[in-house]
Motif scaffolding. Structure first.
Motif, mmCIF file in Angstrom:
data_model
loop_
_atom_site.group_PDB
_atom_site.id
_atom_site.type_symbol
_atom_site.label_atom_id
_atom_site.label_comp_id
_atom_site.label_asym_id
_atom_site.label_seq_id
_atom_site.Cartn_x
_atom_site.Cartn_y
_atom_site.Cartn_z
ATOM 1 N N UNK A 1 -7.384 6.683 3.467
ATOM 2 C CA UNK A 1 -5.857 6.775 4.523
ATOM 3 C C UNK A 1 -4.565 6.922 2.833
ATOM 4 N N UNK A 2 -4.436 8.292 3.998
ATOM 5 C CA UNK A 2 -2.556 8.363 2.776
ATOM 6 C C UNK A 2 -1.903 8.458 3.317
ATOM 7 N N UNK A 3 -1.808 8.046 4.590
ATOM 8 C CA UNK A 3 -0.130 8.162 4.840
ATOM 9 C C UNK A 3 0.381 7.151 6.132
ATOM 10 N N UNK A 4 -0.504 6.416 6.589
ATOM 11 C CA UNK A 4 -0.357 4.995 7.674
ATOM 12 C C UNK A 4 -0.203 4.262 6.578
ATOM 13 N N UNK A 5 1.001 3.817 6.858
ATOM 14 C CA UNK A 5 1.281 2.802 5.545
ATOM 15 C C UNK A 5 0.946 1.525 6.502
ATOM 16 N N UNK A 6 1.328 1.459 7.762
ATOM 17 C CA UNK A 6 1.258 -0.050 8.895
ATOM 18 C C UNK A 6 -0.195 0.133 8.607
ATOM 19 N N UNK A 7 -1.551 0.835 8.931
ATOM 20 C CA UNK A 7 -2.908 1.186 8.671
ATOM 21 C C UNK A 7 -3.603 0.609 7.587
ATOM 22 N N UNK B 1 -6.711 -1.833 -6.578
ATOM 23 C CA UNK B 1 -5.854 -1.286 -7.614
ATOM 24 C C UNK B 1 -5.948 0.633 -7.443
ATOM 25 N N UNK B 2 -7.261 0.608 -7.349
ATOM 26 C CA UNK B 2 -6.859 2.269 -6.952
ATOM 27 C C UNK B 2 -6.104 3.064 -6.212
ATOM 28 N N UNK B 3 -5.898 2.628 -5.181
ATOM 29 C CA UNK B 3 -4.967 3.181 -4.253
ATOM 30 C C UNK B 3 -3.168 2.683 -3.963
ATOM 31 N N UNK B 4 -3.237 1.739 -5.276
ATOM 32 C CA UNK B 4 -1.864 1.240 -5.058
ATOM 33 C C UNK B 4 -1.269 2.246 -5.079
ATOM 34 N N UNK B 5 -0.822 3.226 -6.043
ATOM 35 C CA UNK B 5 -0.397 4.895 -5.983
ATOM 36 C C UNK B 5 -0.530 5.400 -4.461
ATOM 37 N N UNK B 6 -0.387 5.421 -3.703
ATOM 38 C CA UNK B 6 -0.375 5.805 -2.766
ATOM 39 C C UNK B 6 0.097 4.486 -1.535
#
Length: 193
Positions: free
Chosen positions: A149-155, A176-181
């Motif tokens: 998931x790239x955009x929806x922060x709620x999800x 940890x891998x997705x933290x920057x997004x």
């Protein structure tokens, strides 16, 4: 036989029905609980087209099944088929079916977690179903959500919170891998997990 004078078209007060269903789930005597829960499910099946009453009964049973795990002992498929035929209560009935251990009801919701064509509301319901189901398929779908998931922060935030019920090192690595997004609120949720 409780009557609601303000709602003459309904044979029972919605609030009272919700409380009755909740209290049945709280019975401590296993034999009495089984007997009354089986009867409650039969009653619920008969209310499938009475949306207000069915909603109240479902709310009571859902609240009760968050704390108790022994499902009814009668066949539930015909009851949930009737409930699912009413679009106004179909999602709620699938949620109850999931809490009662029906994997087929939850699979259709869980499949929407990573479906970009599904709306956010449906995807959030899938995350909730995954949290309640706690199986390997649910875990895999949630990990896939966090990774892709790239955009929806709620999800992302709800997905990360749902992963907390599973545990395991791979969850920490995925977060940890997705933290920057992650946005700041999602990072807070992730750090708690």
């Amino acid at each position: 036989n409780a009557k609601d004078k303000n709602l003459p078209e309904w044979p029972m007060n919605n609030y009272i029905l919700q409380r009755i269903m909740r209290r049945i789930c709280d019975l401590s005597d296993p034999a009495a609980r089984e007997k009354h829960l089986n009867y409650a499910m039969k009653v619920l099946g008969g209310l499938a087209q009475e949306t207000n009453l069915a909603n109240a009964a479902l709310d009571g049973l859902i609240a009760g099944f968050k704390t108790r795990s022994a499902p009814p002992t009668i066949p539930l498929e015909p009851i949930f088929a009737k409930l699912s035929s009413n679009p106004a209560i179909a999602d709620k009935s699938r949620r109850l079916a999931t809490l009662m251990g029906d994997r087929s009801a939850s699979q259709s919701l869980i499949a929407k977690i990573n479906d970009a064509r599904a709306g956010t509301e449906d995807r959030l319901k899938g995350i909730q179903a995954a949290r309640e189901t706690k199986d390997d398929v649910s875990r895999a779908e949630l990990l896939r959500l966090v990774a892709n998931e790239k955009q929806n922060q709620t999800l992302l935030a709800d997905g990360v919170r749902a992963l907390a019920v599973f545990g395991g090192d791979d969850i920490g690595y995925a977060i940890t891998d997705a933290w920057k997004r992650f946005s700041l609120p999602t990072r807070r949720a992730a750090s708690e997990v």
